[in-house]
Design a protein around this motif. Structure first.
Motif, PDB file in Angstrom:
ATOM      1  N   PRO A  66      20.255  41.256   4.952  1.00  0.00           N
ATOM      2  CA  PRO A  66      20.398  40.835   6.347  1.00  0.00           C
ATOM      3  C   PRO A  66      19.098  40.243   6.876  1.00  0.00           C
ATOM      4  CG  PRO A  66      20.099  43.200   6.218  1.00  0.00           C
ATOM      5  CD  PRO A  66      20.207  42.713   4.803  1.00  0.00           C
ATOM      6  N   GLU A 165      26.692  41.254  10.902  1.00  0.00           N
ATOM      7  CA  GLU A 165      26.188  40.032  10.273  1.00  0.00           C
ATOM      8  C   GLU A 165      26.934  39.773   8.971  1.00  0.00           C
ATOM      9  OE1 GLU A 165      21.846  38.068   9.946  1.00  0.00           O
ATOM     10  OE2 GLU A 165      22.045  39.995   8.921  1.00  0.00           O
ATOM     11  N   SER A 202      25.025  32.189   7.603  1.00  0.00           N
ATOM     12  CA  SER A 202      25.217  33.545   8.093  1.00  0.00           C
ATOM     13  C   SER A 202      25.745  33.490   9.518  1.00  0.00           C
ATOM     14  CB  SER A 202      23.898  34.325   8.042  1.00  0.00           C
ATOM     15  OG  SER A 202      24.070  35.646   8.513  1.00  0.00           O
ATOM     16  N   ARG A 204      26.438  35.930  12.997  1.00  0.00           N
ATOM     17  CA  ARG A 204      26.161  37.200  13.680  1.00  0.00           C
ATOM     18  C   ARG A 204      27.166  37.377  14.810  1.00  0.00           C
ATOM     19  NH1 ARG A 204      20.970  39.282  12.771  1.00  0.00           N
ATOM     20  NH2 ARG A 204      20.815  40.080  14.907  1.00  0.00           N
TER      21      ARG A 204
END
Length: 473
Positions: A66, A165, A202, A204
């Motif tokens: 992460p 995430e 990624s 979130r």
């Protein structure tokens, strides 16, 4: 004249009796012979239609990390394989870069965002990576993408909020489905269904924005397409002058009827136990304390009822604080049906978690963050073990960042009892090898600044090749 008739009648009667007896014998014997013949004829056993996958040398491995906390961009990595002197790719898509990988030595590279660590050929087996929180006493391991996992004790309110995430290490789009459980059952969250994560990126998800609620939540994250690394950062912001504190909440692979929550933050504080029930029936759970002498039910602990598809929140501050004062190692949650569980501790100005780890019978290795060895922030590190299936031993090896051995100790483990092995605060690479048993464990790091818990996991050393054969027409 009468006697000859009488004699003749007796002979005919005897003849009929003889014929009748022979018929009865044949009627009984022939079926018995048929049954015996059938028993002697054994049909051939059908050939096995399925075979387990075969182990093969791992040629590619991917770990997902992460994003780092503010002020802590460093990522640590190493390998537990022997004679490795190579490199791995760190990053996502075109932004990936090379980082050194040497057996037994911890390499640190700058990677503030969520990244994938990819090793090939000799760099693939035994790859290990992790993050620390810098000034925050927080830690997380970088793990391979998983098809499904659970996060329990999640917040979506003003003072307690969590950020999920999702990281896609591959080139194609991946899709995740997130099921949210609350106090009264499944929470409607359409924006968490079918979440698309483009390749090499990624996403979130702030739960306080997507599903604002004040009750305790649990998340089931299922990767519907592609591969995803999933992490959850939990934040606790108490009213008043207390500063924001945050830590990563480790995932639980799957619900279970027995959950060991190891690694209790020392000191006195607010302790909250969250239990999630994914089933359609009510589940009853009980909590026991694990220490180095036994596993026992503490005074004042009552049976916990968890509603179907719901989450129960239990205040256990008095029980856990008293147990920690007597050197307790963790909690054991046993239930009538599979559940997921987590213990959240807010001690001083620090947030930490004790979550259910996975049992292992092979060597488990974790990377822990650098800690000061002396001064006010001096850390204390302990390997906490419990849940031994049989009596056996564990060998704990602690190495520093250069691969020098700091401590090697063998300890006995037995069922229904915990074990603690102290390691130097300067240890960075900690390995635990059980023999003749399997155990569950975690590394607990504590200091004046707070505490962090990291579950022990087994690095992937081999690949699995499925058995594929032509099917029947």
């Amino acid at each position: 004249m009468t006697q000859p008739r009488t004699t003749g009648g007796r002979r005919r009667t005897a003849t009929r009796r003889g014929r009748l007896n022979l018929t009865m014998v044949l009627a009984v014997v022939l079926p018995l012979l048929s049954v015996a013949a059938l028993l002697l004829v054994r049909p051939a056993e059908p050939a096995a239609t399925t075979r387990p996958p075969e182990r093969t040398t791992l040629t590619t491995a991917t770990l997902v990390c992460p994003a780092g906390l503010p002020g802590a961009p460093e990522l640590a990595l190493t390998t537990v394989s022997d004679d490795v002197d190579g490199s791995v790719r760190v990053g996502l898509g075109k932004d990936a870069k090379d980082a050194d990988l040497v057996s037994g030595r911890v390499t640190t590279t700058r990677a503030p965002d969520a990244v994938a660590v990819t090793g090939e050929d000799d760099s693939a087996p035994g790859l290990v990576a992790g993050r620390g929180g810098g000034d925050e006493p927080a830690v997380t391991a970088c793990l391979p993408p998983a098809a499904g996992q659970w996060f329990t004790g999640v917040g979506a309110g003003a003072s307690h909020r969590s950020v999920l995430e999702l990281t896609n290490p591959d080139g194609g789009t991946a899709v995740a489905d997130v099921t949210v459980l609350g106090r009264n059952g499944v929470v409607e969250a359409p924006r968490l269904r079918g979440v698309s994560v483009p390749g090499g990126s990624s996403v979130r998800l702030d739960l306080a924005t997507l599903v604002p609620r004040t009750d305790e939540l649990a998340l089931e994250v299922v990767t519907a397409r592609g591969r995803l690394g999933v992490a959850l950062l939990d934040r606790f912001d108490r009213p008043g002058r207390a500063p924001l504190t945050q830590d990563w909440l480790p995932a639980q692979p799957a619900p279970a009827t027995s959950n060991l929550l190891l690694g209790l933050a020392p000191g006195t504080g607010q302790r909250t136990l969250a239990i999630a029930n994914p089933g359609d029936d009510e589940v009853r759970a009980e909590v026991k304390v694990v220490d180095s002498e036994s596993v026992f039910a503490p005074d004042g602990a009552e049976e916990i009822r968890v509603p179907p598809r719901g989450v129960a929140r239990v205040r256990v501050s008095s029980i856990v604080n008293a147990a920690v004062g007597q050197d307790a190692l963790g909690l054991q949650v046993t239930s009538s049906g599979p559940v997921s569980a987590a213990l959240r501790s807010v001690v001083g100005n620090d947030l930490s978690f004790a979550t259910a780890g996975s049992s292992f019978d092979a060597e488990a290795t974790v990377l822990v963050p650098k800690q000061p060895a002396e001064g006010r922030g001096a850390a204390r590190r302990r390997v906490v073990l419990a849940g031994a299936t049989t009596a056996g031993t564990v060998t704990v090896v602690a190495l520093d960042a250069n691969g020098d051995r700091l401590r090697r100790r063998t300890a006995e483990v037995v069922p229904d009892r915990g074990t603690v092995v102290k390691v130097p605060p300067t240890a960075r690479l900690i390995s635990v090898l059980p023999e003749r048993t399997s155990v569950t464990g975690a590394v607990l790091t504590s200091s004046a600044n707070g505490a962090s818990m990291l579950p022990l996991t087994v690095p992937v050393r081999n690949g699995l090749v499925p058995d594929v054969r032509p099917g029947l027409p």
